[in-house]
Write a protein that holds these residues in place. Structure first.
Motif, PDB file in Angstrom:
ATOM      1  N   LEU A  49       0.826  -1.205   0.000  1.00 45.16           N
ATOM      2  CA  LEU A  49       0.000   0.000   0.000  1.00 45.16           C
ATOM      3  C   LEU A  49       0.865   1.262   0.000  1.00 45.16           C
ATOM      4  O   LEU A  49       0.583   2.220  -0.722  1.00 45.16           O
ATOM      5  N   SER A  50       1.929   1.262   0.786  1.00 44.91           N
ATOM      6  CA  SER A  50       2.834   2.419   0.822  1.00 44.91           C
ATOM      7  C   SER A  50       3.512   2.639  -0.526  1.00 44.91           C
ATOM      8  O   SER A  50       3.657   3.777  -0.987  1.00 44.91           O
ATOM      9  N   GLY A  51       3.935   1.565  -1.155  1.00 40.22           N
ATOM     10  CA  GLY A  51       4.558   1.680  -2.470  1.00 40.22           C
ATOM     11  C   GLY A  51       3.592   2.217  -3.509  1.00 40.22           C
ATOM     12  O   GLY A  51       3.946   3.080  -4.324  1.00 40.22           O
ATOM     13  N   ALA A  52       2.344   1.732  -3.478  1.00 42.53           N
ATOM     14  CA  ALA A  52       1.335   2.222  -4.420  1.00 42.53           C
ATOM     15  C   ALA A  52       1.032   3.697  -4.158  1.00 42.53           C
ATOM     16  O   ALA A  52       0.907   4.490  -5.095  1.00 42.53           O
ATOM     17  N   ALA A  53       0.928   4.069  -2.891  1.00 47.64           N
ATOM     18  CA  ALA A  53       0.673   5.470  -2.547  1.00 47.64           C
ATOM     19  C   ALA A  53       1.825   6.349  -3.011  1.00 47.64           C
ATOM     20  O   ALA A  53       1.610   7.466  -3.502  1.00 47.64           O
ATOM     21  N   ASP A  94       3.786   5.874  -5.570  1.00 46.01           N
ATOM     22  CA  ASP A  94       3.669   6.058  -7.018  1.00 46.01           C
ATOM     23  C   ASP A  94       2.578   7.064  -7.368  1.00 46.01           C
ATOM     24  O   ASP A  94       2.758   7.918  -8.231  1.00 46.01           O
ATOM     25  N   VAL A  95       1.447   6.971  -6.700  1.00 45.84           N
ATOM     26  CA  VAL A  95       0.332   7.879  -6.977  1.00 45.84           C
ATOM     27  C   VAL A  95       0.690   9.319  -6.600  1.00 45.84           C
ATOM     28  O   VAL A  95       0.279  10.262  -7.273  1.00 45.84           O
ATOM     29  N   LEU A  96       1.465   9.480  -5.533  1.00 46.95           N
ATOM     30  CA  LEU A  96       1.806  10.817  -5.040  1.00 46.95           C
ATOM     31  C   LEU A  96       3.039  11.426  -5.710  1.00 46.95           C
ATOM     32  O   LEU A  96       3.609  12.382  -5.207  1.00 46.95           O
ATOM     33  N   GLY A  97       3.456  10.884  -6.820  1.00 47.56           N
ATOM     34  CA  GLY A  97       4.541  11.513  -7.568  1.00 47.56           C
ATOM     35  C   GLY A  97       5.719  10.618  -7.875  1.00 47.56           C
ATOM     36  O   GLY A  97       6.593  10.985  -8.634  1.00 47.56           O
ATOM     37  N   GLY A  98       5.777   9.451  -7.279  1.00 43.76           N
ATOM     38  CA  GLY A  98       6.879   8.540  -7.543  1.00 43.76           C
ATOM     39  C   GLY A  98       8.211   9.062  -7.029  1.00 43.76           C
ATOM     40  O   GLY A  98       8.329  10.209  -6.615  1.00 43.76           O
ATOM     41  N   GLY A  99       9.196   8.201  -7.021  1.00 47.93           N
ATOM     42  CA  GLY A  99      10.536   8.584  -6.595  1.00 47.93           C
ATOM     43  C   GLY A  99      10.585   9.079  -5.164  1.00 47.93           C
ATOM     44  O   GLY A  99       9.766   8.715  -4.318  1.00 47.93           O
ATOM     45  N   PHE A 100      11.564   9.953  -4.912  1.00 48.16           N
ATOM     46  CA  PHE A 100      11.773  10.454  -3.554  1.00 48.16           C
ATOM     47  C   PHE A 100      10.607  11.327  -3.092  1.00 48.16           C
ATOM     48  O   PHE A 100      10.173  11.260  -1.946  1.00 48.16           O
ATOM     49  N   LYS A 101      10.068  12.145  -4.000  1.00 48.54           N
ATOM     50  CA  LYS A 101       8.975  13.052  -3.649  1.00 48.54           C
ATOM     51  C   LYS A 101       7.736  12.265  -3.211  1.00 48.54           C
ATOM     52  O   LYS A 101       7.103  12.591  -2.210  1.00 48.54           O
ATOM     53  N   GLY A 102       7.391  11.232  -3.945  1.00 44.68           N
ATOM     54  CA  GLY A 102       6.228  10.410  -3.587  1.00 44.68           C
ATOM     55  C   GLY A 102       6.440   9.667  -2.282  1.00 44.68           C
ATOM     56  O   GLY A 102       5.530   9.553  -1.455  1.00 44.68           O
ATOM     57  N   ALA A 103       7.659   9.165  -2.073  1.00 46.48           N
ATOM     58  CA  ALA A 103       7.962   8.455  -0.829  1.00 46.48           C
ATOM     59  C   ALA A 103       7.887   9.402   0.362  1.00 46.48           C
ATOM     60  O   ALA A 103       7.356   9.053   1.419  1.00 46.48           O
ATOM     61  N   ALA A 104       8.404  10.621   0.193  1.00 43.32           N
ATOM     62  CA  ALA A 104       8.365  11.601   1.285  1.00 43.32           C
ATOM     63  C   ALA A 104       6.930  11.967   1.640  1.00 43.32           C
ATOM     64  O   ALA A 104       6.564  12.047   2.825  1.00 43.32           O
ATOM     65  N   ARG A 105       6.097  12.187   0.637  1.00 43.14           N
ATOM     66  CA  ARG A 105       4.684  12.504   0.892  1.00 43.14           C
ATOM     67  C   ARG A 105       3.977  11.330   1.576  1.00 43.14           C
ATOM     68  O   ARG A 105       3.164  11.533   2.473  1.00 43.14           O
ATOM     69  N   GLU A 145       4.922  11.347   5.189  1.00 41.84           N
ATOM     70  CA  GLU A 145       4.233  12.448   5.873  1.00 41.84           C
ATOM     71  C   GLU A 145       2.786  12.073   6.185  1.00 41.84           C
ATOM     72  O   GLU A 145       2.304  12.307   7.298  1.00 41.84           O
ATOM     73  N   ILE A 146       2.093  11.504   5.230  1.00 44.10           N
ATOM     74  CA  ILE A 146       0.695  11.107   5.429  1.00 44.10           C
ATOM     75  C   ILE A 146       0.600  10.000   6.470  1.00 44.10           C
ATOM     76  O   ILE A 146      -0.262  10.038   7.359  1.00 44.10           O
ATOM     77  N   ALA A 147       1.489   9.021   6.381  1.00 41.09           N
ATOM     78  CA  ALA A 147       1.484   7.927   7.359  1.00 41.09           C
ATOM     79  C   ALA A 147       1.774   8.457   8.760  1.00 41.09           C
ATOM     80  O   ALA A 147       1.162   8.018   9.742  1.00 41.09           O
ATOM     81  N   GLY A 148       2.687   9.424   8.872  1.00 39.95           N
ATOM     82  CA  GLY A 148       2.975  10.040  10.164  1.00 39.95           C
ATOM     83  C   GLY A 148       1.758  10.760  10.725  1.00 39.95           C
ATOM     84  O   GLY A 148       1.469  10.682  11.922  1.00 39.95           O
ATOM     85  N   GLY A 149       1.036  11.460   9.868  1.00 38.69           N
ATOM     86  CA  GLY A 149      -0.196  12.134  10.292  1.00 38.69           C
ATOM     87  C   GLY A 149      -1.239  11.152  10.787  1.00 38.69           C
ATOM     88  O   GLY A 149      -1.909  11.387  11.794  1.00 38.69           O
ATOM     89  N   ILE A 150      -1.351  10.031  10.083  1.00 39.29           N
ATOM     90  CA  ILE A 150      -2.299   8.994  10.507  1.00 39.29           C
ATOM     91  C   ILE A 150      -1.891   8.424  11.864  1.00 39.29           C
ATOM     92  O   ILE A 150      -2.736   8.197  12.734  1.00 39.29           O
ATOM     93  N   CYS A 151      -0.601   8.220  12.073  1.00 40.26           N
ATOM     94  CA  CYS A 151      -0.112   7.718  13.367  1.00 40.26           C
ATOM     95  C   CYS A 151      -0.399   8.707  14.494  1.00 40.26           C
ATOM     96  O   CYS A 151      -0.798   8.302  15.589  1.00 40.26           O
ATOM     97  N   ILE A 152      -0.233   9.990  14.224  1.00 36.95           N
ATOM     98  CA  ILE A 152      -0.517  11.008  15.239  1.00 36.95           C
ATOM     99  C   ILE A 152      -2.003  11.005  15.581  1.00 36.95           C
ATOM    100  O   ILE A 152      -2.383  11.056  16.754  1.00 36.95           O
TER     101      ILE A 152
END
Length: 115
Positions: free
Chosen positions: A42-46, A48-59, A62-69
């Motif tokens: 799911l993280s890998g698919a997200a 790719d959807v959020l821009g791929g590469g480093f930018k997509g992974a960083a986003r 960030e989203i996963a961190g927000g969900i954890c909070i």
């Protein structure tokens, strides 16, 4: 993560009846170990959807961190009611004695008054 896993493991084993402990612990283990590959997918698919590469992974992080909070805040809000449910069970099983229970109840009241 290690402390969370150990704490959840301890609580589950102490609250579960002896005859059901193996079944409950197998489901608990499956939830922690068996769901990790699905979360990675799911993280890998997200990513790719959020821009791929480093930018997509960083986003994605960030989203996963927000969900954890949000999950931590939700858990913190429900913790007093969970304590009310668990404390009598621990008391019946003899895992906590009356002076300890009294001290915990007093401490909980002080913390709730300060909030």
């Amino acid at each position: 993560m290690l402390i969370s896993f150990a704490s959840a493991n301890t609580v589950l084993q102490t609250l579960t009846e002896d005859k059901m402990r193996g079944r409950v612990m197998s489901l608990f283990t499956m939830a922690f170990v068996g769901m990790t590959p699905w979360g990675n997918l799911l993280s890998g698919a997200a990513s790719d959807v959020l821009g791929g590469g480093f930018k997509g992974a960083a986003r994605t992080v960030e989203i996963a961190g927000g969900i954890c909070i949000l999950a931590a805040i939700s858990f913190a809000m429900k913790l007093p009611s969970l304590r009310e449910i668990v404390r009598p069970i621990y008391k019946d099983k003899g895992l906590i004695s009356s002076p300890v229970v009294t001290g915990l109840e007093a401490a909980t009241e002080v913390v709730q008054q300060e909030m």
